[in-house]
Structures are given as structure tokens and as C-alpha cells.
Design an enzyme around this catalytic site. Sequence first.
Site, PDB file in Angstrom:
ATOM      1  N   GLU A 118      -6.400  40.376  29.911  1.00 54.77           N
ATOM      2  CA  GLU A 118      -5.340  39.895  30.807  1.00 54.77           C
ATOM      3  C   GLU A 118      -5.971  39.180  32.002  1.00 54.77           C
ATOM      4  OE1 GLU A 118      -2.640  43.070  31.789  1.00 54.77           O
ATOM      5  OE2 GLU A 118      -2.025  43.259  29.682  1.00 54.77           O
ATOM      6  N   PRO A 119      -5.170  38.411  32.740  1.00 59.86           N
ATOM      7  CA  PRO A 119      -5.745  37.683  33.883  1.00 59.86           C
ATOM      8  C   PRO A 119      -6.518  38.603  34.837  1.00 59.86           C
ATOM      9  CG  PRO A 119      -3.505  36.922  33.458  1.00 59.86           C
ATOM     10  CD  PRO A 119      -3.758  38.058  32.505  1.00 59.86           C
ATOM     11  N   SER A 123     -13.113  42.978  31.641  1.00 60.80           N
ATOM     12  CA  SER A 123     -14.075  43.993  31.197  1.00 60.80           C
ATOM     13  C   SER A 123     -13.483  45.395  31.185  1.00 60.80           C
ATOM     14  CB  SER A 123     -15.319  43.973  32.096  1.00 60.80           C
ATOM     15  OG  SER A 123     -15.988  42.736  31.943  1.00 60.80           O
ATOM     16  N   CYS A 141     -11.230  48.022  16.777  1.00 61.53           N
ATOM     17  CA  CYS A 141     -11.251  46.660  16.204  1.00 61.53           C
ATOM     18  C   CYS A 141     -12.465  45.896  16.734  1.00 61.53           C
ATOM     19  CB  CYS A 141     -10.006  45.870  16.603  1.00 61.53           C
ATOM     20  SG  CYS A 141      -8.464  46.715  16.328  1.00 61.53           S
ATOM     21  N   ARG A 187     -41.602  14.383  14.718  1.00 60.72           N
ATOM     22  CA  ARG A 187     -41.658  13.593  15.951  1.00 60.72           C
ATOM     23  C   ARG A 187     -43.110  13.371  16.406  1.00 60.72           C
ATOM     24  NH1 ARG A 187     -39.435   9.807  19.141  1.00 60.72           N
ATOM     25  NH2 ARG A 187     -39.792  10.198  21.359  1.00 60.72           N
ATOM     26  N   ILE A 244     -37.363  21.260  22.564  1.00 55.85           N
ATOM     27  CA  ILE A 244     -38.264  20.675  21.555  1.00 55.85           C
ATOM     28  C   ILE A 244     -37.747  19.300  21.125  1.00 55.85           C
ATOM     29  CG2 ILE A 244     -39.119  20.956  19.167  1.00 55.85           C
ATOM     30  CD1 ILE A 244     -39.394  23.921  19.698  1.00 55.85           C
ATOM     31  N   GLY A 285     -36.355  17.196  23.038  1.00 55.12           N
ATOM     32  CA  GLY A 285     -36.368  16.254  24.163  1.00 55.12           C
ATOM     33  C   GLY A 285     -34.971  15.708  24.417  1.00 55.12           C
ATOM     34  N   GLU A 341     -15.771  39.731  23.716  1.00 53.79           N
ATOM     35  CA  GLU A 341     -15.987  40.986  22.973  1.00 53.79           C
ATOM     36  C   GLU A 341     -16.972  41.893  23.716  1.00 53.79           C
ATOM     37  OE1 GLU A 341     -15.071  41.335  19.404  1.00 53.79           O
ATOM     38  OE2 GLU A 341     -14.242  39.337  19.109  1.00 53.79           O
ATOM     39  N   HIS A 391     -22.437  40.595  28.228  1.00 53.90           N
ATOM     40  CA  HIS A 391     -23.832  41.031  28.118  1.00 53.90           C
ATOM     41  C   HIS A 391     -24.069  42.258  29.008  1.00 53.90           C
ATOM     42  CE1 HIS A 391     -27.807  40.103  26.747  1.00 53.90           C
ATOM     43  NE2 HIS A 391     -28.299  40.033  27.968  1.00 53.90           N
TER      44      HIS A 391
END
Length: 391
Positions: A140-141, A145, A246, A276, A345, A347, A371, A374
Site C-alpha cells: 500500500e502507499p 516493508s 505466497c 573486441r 566490459i 564499454g 518481494e 535487500h
Amino acid sequence: MKPDQFQAPDYYNLDELLTDEHKMVRDATREFVKREVSPIIEEAAQKAEFPKQLIKGLAEIGAFGPYIPEEYGGAGLDQISYGLIMQEIERGDSGIRSTASVQSSLVMYPIFKYGTEEQKKKYLPKLATGEMIGCFGLTEPDYGSNPGGMVSNFKDKGDHYLLNGAKMWISNAPFADIAIVWAKNEEGRIHGLIVERGMEGFSTPETHNKWSLRASATGELIFDNVKVPKENLMPNKSGLGAPLGCLDSARYGIAWGAIGAAMDCYDTALRYAKERIQFDKPIGSKQLQQKKLAEMITEITKAQLMAWRLGVLRNEGKATSAQISMAKRNNVEMAIKIAREARQILGGMGITGEYSIMRHMMNLESVITYEGTHDIHLLITGMDITGIPAF
Ligand SMILES: Cc1cc2nc3c(=O)[nH]c(=O)nc-3n(C[C@H](O)[C@H](O)[C@H](O)COP(=O)(O)OP(=O)(O)OC[C@H]3O[C@@H](n4cnc5c(N)ncnc54)[C@H](O)[C@@H]3O)c2cc1C
């Protein structure tokens, strides 16, 4: 976009741990992604459109309800097959994997686990074929968390429930036919309701201007005195544990899915590094680039082993929520770091839509947030090992 030349890394011969069925399911999904997803995904992401034409094919490869029993239209597969399907789809794009995850673990799973026989028969077969698409409304707004604080609520009006409130950041919301909505009853207990598009007072405005998961449609769910029939309440589980159950299933799928995004970035960067030429030699001959690539394959291999072991535990019904949190957190961080290194890598080419890396990198910013962020997954591990919640 460059033609899809993907070759999956398998540094520790993980294929030897898979059954013939696992490999068959994985290879069919890989083939589908090469054929149907890779050619169109860059344009869909640039235009910020969910490619609806993929729905039928996703259903055909069993991506909607892989582990739901066949009697309800699911594919009746085990948890490792489910994980491998998520890995291969996310190799194509995290947004497409999000649609499959939501449909399987956040819509079909709760109906299968918490719903009545009538609800299972009414919705599951149509969700499995993609005839019906679902979404999952928890956030919800003011409650992200800590969803337990949610204010969406329903009142018993005798022959129906009256639902009010709002959800935001809901994947698939703009075009979903049904929504699994978590709301509190008059006693403050959380229940899951199946809300159908077309019910009066129910709207799903789209969220625009995202820089991440652009090929996935995100929106709000707004309930303004929505009359929900009583038979649409899922009776077999209530409380915060119901939506969290869930999320366990979906987070497990993400732990595999993130490996797919990482594999795609690694494979692209490895090929580029060998082709490259700078200072008359392939950049892959330079120690600095080899360090990046060697660390990538090491981290992918560790993540693959973690996901596979978690799959075994889930097949045995033994995986804990905290174990799932650890794998989701580790593997998504692994993928986002690899995307960032792989981008370097390549560039300047790394920032273009000619290659998939920048799209994966931007997608993974959502995957590391939804979900459970971190941080929250770290706190779950912290609580598990100390016994002290630090939320
Ligand atoms: C593209 C996208 C799709 C999504 N799809 C869905 C969906 O389909 N259904 C659904 O219900 N939700 C969905 N979400 C919502 C997602 O799950 C939430 O964004 C997520 O749970 C975080 O909530 P929040 O954004 O409100 O952040 P907040 O909860 O406001 O967190 C902000 C920051 O504070 C940190 N934080 C919060 N609490 C603590 C604490 N106790 N200690 C330390 N740090 C803390 C967080 O880690 C984060 O860094 C989606 C989100 C995105 C971006």
C-alpha cells in the site's frame, strides 16, 4: 538488438544434478525465450509495453502454475523445474519473469492453498492457460516493508463484503482479470479476497515513467466501496502468514530467476571480451577483464548451487522462509553486481539497446526491491540466527 547467441554456463556440471524432466523443461523454456522473447523484448522495453502476445506461449511451456497439480490445469512439476523455468525466462527479461511469477506464486498458489474447491475449479484452469491473468495486491502507499500495517479493509454487509482501500506497485494490475487482494476484516485480521475486473468501484490505473521492468505493466488497485461476493473470500488461511506464504514461493522463483539475468550478462560480456580488439589484442586477454569474468562465473556457480539445494529442500517440504530470504537476497545482489561489471566490459556499447545488459541492470533494481527489499531479507536472516527481530 543483436541476435541471441546465448550459451548457458555450467562450470560445476550442474546438469548432472538434474533429471531428464528438469533438462527437458529447461531446454523448452530456453528455446521459447530465444524464439519468442529475445527478438521483441528490447522494443517492448523501450516502448514500456508488456508484450501480451507472449502470454499464450508462456502458458504452453508451463510457466503459469508449473507446480500446480494437473487436475487444476497446472504442469504438475517439481520445485526445481519451476526454478529452471524462472531462470530461463529471466534470462530473457525480469519483467516477463515477473508476470509468470505473479501468475504462478501470487495468484494460482493462494487460490490452490487457501481457496475453496469451487474457487480452484473456477479460476485455476483459466489462469494456467493464460485465458485469465491475475495480480497480487499487498503493498500500500504507506505500508511497503511492513504490510501488516495495511489499511485496506472490508466490512460484512450480510450478503456481500464491502471493500475499501488502495494498493500500489502492483505487477500486471493494468490488464489483470482478477486481483488477489489482502485486506483486514472488522477485527483487524488479514484475509485474501478474489476481486474481479468489472466489479463496481474497482479501478487499476497504470504507473508510468518507470526506468525498470519496463516490459512489465505496473499499476494501482483502487477499491471504492467494492461489493465483493462472500464466496470470493479464500477461507483456508488468514493473518499475515497467508500472503507471506505466497511470497516464499515467489521469492524462491526469484532466487533462480536472478541467475538467468546474471548468466545472460556474463555470456554477453565473455563473447564481447573475446571479440573486441583494443591495443591490438582482445580485451579478454587483459588481466583486468579476466578478473571480472572469473569472478562472475564463480558467483554464478555459487548461486546455482544455492538455488539447486534450496529446490531440493523445497521438494522435501523442508525449506524455511529464512533460507529462501537468504537465497533471494544473495542471488539478486550477485546478478546486479554482474550486470554492472558486464556493462563496463562492453564499454560504450554496454549502455545501448543493442545488448541486453543495461536492461537487465535496470530491471534488477526492481527485483532487489520487490518481494522484500535487500535490507529486509538481511534482517530476516539476522532474526533467524539471533532470535531477535530488528525490523
Ligand atoms: C516494479 C515493482 C513491482 C512490484 N510488484 C508488486 C506486486 O505485484 N504486488 C505487491 O504487493 N507489491 C509489489 N511491489 C512492491 C514492493 O514489494 C515494495 O516496493 C517493497 O516491499 C518495498 O516497499 P516500499 O517501496 O514501500 O519501500 P519502504 O518499505 O518504504 O522501504 C524504503 C527503504 O527503507 C528500508 N527499510 C524499511 N524498513 C526498514 C527497517 N525496519 N530497517 C531498515 N531498513 C528498512 C527498505 O529496505 C528500503 O530501502 C512492486 C514494486 C516494484 C518496484
